[in-house]
Scaffold this motif. Structure first.
Motif, mmCIF file in Angstrom:
data_model
loop_
_atom_site.group_PDB
_atom_site.id
_atom_site.type_symbol
_atom_site.label_atom_id
_atom_site.label_comp_id
_atom_site.label_asym_id
_atom_site.label_seq_id
_atom_site.Cartn_x
_atom_site.Cartn_y
_atom_site.Cartn_z
ATOM 1 N N GLN A 8 -51.846 74.363 44.710
ATOM 2 C CA GLN A 8 -52.608 74.741 43.517
ATOM 3 C C GLN A 8 -52.920 73.542 42.629
ATOM 4 O O GLN A 8 -54.041 73.425 42.110
ATOM 5 C CB GLN A 8 -51.825 75.786 42.711
ATOM 6 N N HIS A 9 -51.964 72.627 42.476
ATOM 7 C CA HIS A 9 -52.123 71.567 41.477
ATOM 8 C C HIS A 9 -52.336 70.166 42.069
ATOM 9 O O HIS A 9 -52.737 69.260 41.345
ATOM 10 C CB HIS A 9 -50.897 71.523 40.561
ATOM 11 N N CYS A 10 -52.040 69.990 43.367
ATOM 12 C CA CYS A 10 -52.211 68.691 44.027
ATOM 13 C C CYS A 10 -51.538 67.579 43.215
ATOM 14 O O CYS A 10 -52.188 66.701 42.648
ATOM 15 C CB CYS A 10 -53.697 68.384 44.220
ATOM 16 N N TYR A 11 -50.209 67.600 43.180
ATOM 17 C CA TYR A 11 -49.444 66.651 42.375
ATOM 18 C C TYR A 11 -49.610 65.222 42.895
ATOM 19 O O TYR A 11 -49.759 64.979 44.086
ATOM 20 C CB TYR A 11 -47.959 67.026 42.382
ATOM 21 N N ASP A 12 -49.534 64.282 41.961
ATOM 22 C CA ASP A 12 -49.576 62.873 42.323
ATOM 23 C C ASP A 12 -48.192 62.353 42.669
ATOM 24 O O ASP A 12 -48.061 61.331 43.344
ATOM 25 C CB ASP A 12 -50.168 62.063 41.167
ATOM 26 N N LEU A 13 -47.161 63.046 42.210
ATOM 27 C CA LEU A 13 -45.788 62.655 42.513
ATOM 28 C C LEU A 13 -44.890 63.888 42.439
ATOM 29 O O LEU A 13 -44.969 64.670 41.497
ATOM 30 C CB LEU A 13 -45.298 61.595 41.521
ATOM 31 N N ILE A 14 -44.028 64.036 43.467
ATOM 32 C CA ILE A 14 -43.032 65.111 43.474
ATOM 33 C C ILE A 14 -41.664 64.453 43.551
ATOM 34 O O ILE A 14 -41.322 63.800 44.546
ATOM 35 C CB ILE A 14 -43.234 66.066 44.663
ATOM 36 N N LEU A 15 -40.876 64.599 42.476
ATOM 37 C CA LEU A 15 -39.508 64.103 42.446
ATOM 38 C C LEU A 15 -38.624 65.204 43.021
ATOM 39 O O LEU A 15 -38.387 66.224 42.383
ATOM 40 C CB LEU A 15 -39.109 63.769 41.007
ATOM 41 N N LEU A 16 -38.144 65.009 44.240
ATOM 42 C CA LEU A 16 -37.556 66.090 45.028
ATOM 43 C C LEU A 16 -36.075 65.841 45.311
ATOM 44 O O LEU A 16 -35.710 64.873 46.002
ATOM 45 C CB LEU A 16 -38.319 66.213 46.349
ATOM 46 N N ASP A 17 -35.244 66.735 44.801
ATOM 47 C CA ASP A 17 -33.820 66.703 45.124
ATOM 48 C C ASP A 17 -33.631 67.125 46.575
ATOM 49 O O ASP A 17 -34.241 68.104 47.029
ATOM 50 C CB ASP A 17 -33.063 67.652 44.187
ATOM 51 N N LEU A 18 -32.796 66.405 47.313
ATOM 52 C CA LEU A 18 -32.622 66.710 48.730
ATOM 53 C C LEU A 18 -31.572 67.783 48.987
ATOM 54 O O LEU A 18 -31.661 68.512 49.976
ATOM 55 C CB LEU A 18 -32.253 65.435 49.502
ATOM 56 N N GLN A 19 -30.588 67.887 48.113
ATOM 57 C CA GLN A 19 -29.499 68.846 48.315
ATOM 58 C C GLN A 19 -29.691 70.035 47.384
ATOM 59 O O GLN A 19 -29.364 69.975 46.197
ATOM 60 C CB GLN A 19 -28.140 68.183 48.067
ATOM 61 N N MET A 20 -30.226 71.105 47.938
ATOM 62 C CA MET A 20 -30.440 72.335 47.189
ATOM 63 C C MET A 20 -30.048 73.511 48.065
ATOM 64 O O MET A 20 -30.231 73.469 49.287
ATOM 65 C CB MET A 20 -31.913 72.464 46.761
ATOM 66 N N PRO A 21 -29.516 74.570 47.459
ATOM 67 C CA PRO A 21 -29.109 75.734 48.256
ATOM 68 C C PRO A 21 -30.329 76.516 48.764
ATOM 69 O O PRO A 21 -31.402 76.473 48.166
ATOM 70 C CB PRO A 21 -28.311 76.572 47.256
ATOM 71 N N GLY A 22 -30.156 77.173 49.881
ATOM 72 C CA GLY A 22 -31.231 78.007 50.425
ATOM 73 C C GLY A 22 -32.225 77.184 51.218
ATOM 74 O O GLY A 22 -32.290 77.258 52.436
ATOM 75 N N MET A 23 -32.982 76.360 50.541
ATOM 76 C CA MET A 23 -34.003 75.524 51.177
ATOM 77 C C MET A 23 -33.830 74.098 50.668
ATOM 78 O O MET A 23 -34.019 73.825 49.481
ATOM 79 C CB MET A 23 -35.404 76.057 50.816
ATOM 80 N N ASN A 24 -33.445 73.185 51.551
ATOM 81 C CA ASN A 24 -33.181 71.823 51.084
ATOM 82 C C ASN A 24 -34.461 70.996 51.027
ATOM 83 O O ASN A 24 -35.538 71.431 51.447
ATOM 84 C CB ASN A 24 -32.116 71.141 51.949
ATOM 85 N N GLY A 25 -34.329 69.763 50.526
ATOM 86 C CA GLY A 25 -35.491 68.906 50.343
ATOM 87 C C GLY A 25 -36.179 68.520 51.636
ATOM 88 O O GLY A 25 -37.401 68.328 51.668
ATOM 89 N N PHE A 26 -35.413 68.415 52.738
ATOM 90 C CA PHE A 26 -36.015 68.078 54.025
ATOM 91 C C PHE A 26 -36.948 69.198 54.501
ATOM 92 O O PHE A 26 -38.022 68.942 55.060
ATOM 93 C CB PHE A 26 -34.924 67.806 55.068
ATOM 94 N N GLN A 27 -36.546 70.436 54.284
ATOM 95 C CA GLN A 27 -37.389 71.580 54.659
ATOM 96 C C GLN A 27 -38.640 71.636 53.788
ATOM 97 O O GLN A 27 -39.727 71.982 54.255
ATOM 98 C CB GLN A 27 -36.579 72.878 54.530
ATOM 99 N N VAL A 28 -38.476 71.300 52.510
ATOM 100 C CA VAL A 28 -39.632 71.265 51.608
ATOM 101 C C VAL A 28 -40.638 70.214 52.076
ATOM 102 O O VAL A 28 -41.846 70.465 52.127
ATOM 103 C CB VAL A 28 -39.184 70.972 50.161
ATOM 104 N N MET A 29 -40.125 69.040 52.463
ATOM 105 C CA MET A 29 -41.026 67.975 52.916
ATOM 106 C C MET A 29 -41.770 68.376 54.182
ATOM 107 O O MET A 29 -42.934 68.002 54.372
ATOM 108 C CB MET A 29 -40.248 66.679 53.146
ATOM 109 N N LYS A 30 -41.133 69.121 55.047
ATOM 110 C CA LYS A 30 -41.807 69.589 56.254
ATOM 111 C C LYS A 30 -43.016 70.444 55.898
ATOM 112 O O LYS A 30 -44.096 70.311 56.492
ATOM 113 C CB LYS A 30 -40.828 70.384 57.119
ATOM 114 N N GLY A 31 -42.861 71.327 54.905
ATOM 115 C CA GLY A 31 -43.989 72.138 54.443
ATOM 116 C C GLY A 31 -45.059 71.311 53.768
ATOM 117 O O GLY A 31 -46.257 71.543 53.951
ATOM 118 N N LEU A 32 -44.630 70.297 52.990
ATOM 119 C CA LEU A 32 -45.603 69.445 52.298
ATOM 120 C C LEU A 32 -46.425 68.622 53.286
ATOM 121 O O LEU A 32 -47.615 68.376 53.066
ATOM 122 C CB LEU A 32 -44.876 68.518 51.315
ATOM 123 N N LYS A 33 -45.810 68.202 54.387
ATOM 124 C CA LYS A 33 -46.535 67.411 55.387
ATOM 125 C C LYS A 33 -47.649 68.231 56.029
ATOM 126 O O LYS A 33 -48.680 67.683 56.424
ATOM 127 C CB LYS A 33 -45.565 66.901 56.458
#
Length: 326
Positions: free
Chosen positions: A52-77
């Motif tokens: 929706q917003h096409c961010y210029d920078l995402i500050l992403l914590d890698l250790q999060m419950p449920g869905m971690n930062g590595f899984q988020v990056m896979k979706g972002l790619k």
């Protein structure tokens, strides 16, 4: 290079499952002057928000419950296919740093935060991201220039041939026909020779506007070069369906041209070919339409002609009339 103002106005998303960490990072960013900062504690929201917003920078914590930062990056790619993944990973685990880079993050910030490191890494990442966007926009603009006529903005011959091929494929799949209309302006050379190329260019731009206004949205209007244009009609049942549009184009071009203190008049001749009645290839259809155009010129100009029909009657006298505009 991006200006400091561009960098401070960049869109930033902070992602962390700790509200304290989010508040700390938002405070760091606000104090540095960043204006467009948002945050979320829900990692599953990151991809929809980035779409929706096409961010210029995402500050992403890698250790999060449920869905971690590595899984988020896979979706972002998947969203940024072939693009620049604007992720700056946040981690307290030294072993995660290389893994984050291998997963697609462009850089990382170690927890607990070092303020100088945070500012420098964020600034550098935003500078690269914005420069990448500038280059992507420049590349897109160059591609548009390569496919469009710089004077009129219409598709050029390169893009036209691709559009014709697509139209023919669509017509074949749906058992329809298509029409190619080849236009040449009658009396254009006299305008160029008498009043100069600046007047000729204005005439060409006005002609382009009239052709687009007189055509359907789904039709392609292109400039081949000089005073030659082409209109491609899809989903016609036969030659008769091209007569009305051709007559409309002839009439539109015959309207007077008001340029500075002059009123100029000229007309157009049109040659028509029909797919698949006349030919089945782009090159052959253009060649047949070109021949029909020659026949329209020889028959008196200011008219349209198809190889399977005699030239239509002229709609107006072919003439160039110059008079002071009142």
């Amino acid at each position: 290079m991006p200006s400091r103002e561009d960098i401070l106005n960049a869109k930033i998303l902070v992602v962390d499952d700790s509200s304290d960490n989010i508040e700390l990072m938002e405070e760091i960013l606000r104090e540095e002057g960043y204006n467009c900062v948002s945050s979320t504690m829900l990692p599953e929201q990151v991809c929809p928000l980035h779409r929706q917003h096409c961010y210029d920078l995402i500050l992403l914590d890698l250790q999060m419950p449920g869905m971690n930062g590595f899984q988020v990056m896979k979706g972002l790619k998947e969203i940024e296919q072939g693009g620049y993944l604007p992720v700056l990973a946040l981690t307290a685990q030294p072993s995660f740093k290389i893994a984050a880079l291998e997963a697609g993050a462009r850089d990382f910030i170690s927890k607990p935060f070092d303020l100088l490191e945070v500012h420098k890494r964020i600034h550098n990442m935003l500078e690269v991201r914005l420069l990448y966007k500038e280059l992507a926009q420049y590349s897109k603009a160059q591609q548009e220039l390569a496919l469009h006529d710089p004077l009129t903005g219409l598709p050029n011959r390169r893009l036209l041939e691709d559009r014709i091929e697509t139209t023919l494929q669509h017509a074949n799949r749906n058992h329809h026909k298509a029409a190619i209309m080849y236009l040449d302006l009658d009396g254009f050379k006299a305008i160029n020779d008498t009043y100069g190329h600046s007047y000729g260019d204005e005439v060409l731009k006005i002609v382009a506007q009239r052709l687009v206004a007189s055509s359907r949205k789904e039709d392609t209007v292109a400039r081949l070069g000089g005073d030659e244009f082409m209109v491609v009609l899809g989903e016609v049942s036969g030659l008769a369906d091209a007569h009305g549009p051709a007559a409309k184009l002839v009439e539109a071009v015959s309207e007077p041209f008001f340029i500075n203190d002059l009123t100029l008049r000229l007309s157009t001749s049109i040659g028509i070919s029909i797919y698949p009645d006349d030919a089945e290839t782009v090159e052959a259809l253009i060649s047949i339409a070109d021949y029909a155009l020659y026949e329209a010129k020889r028959g008196g100009k200011n008219r349209f002609c198809a190889t399977s029909a005699t030239p239509a009657a002229p709609l107006a006298q072919d003439a160039l009339v110059v008079a002071p505009r009142r």
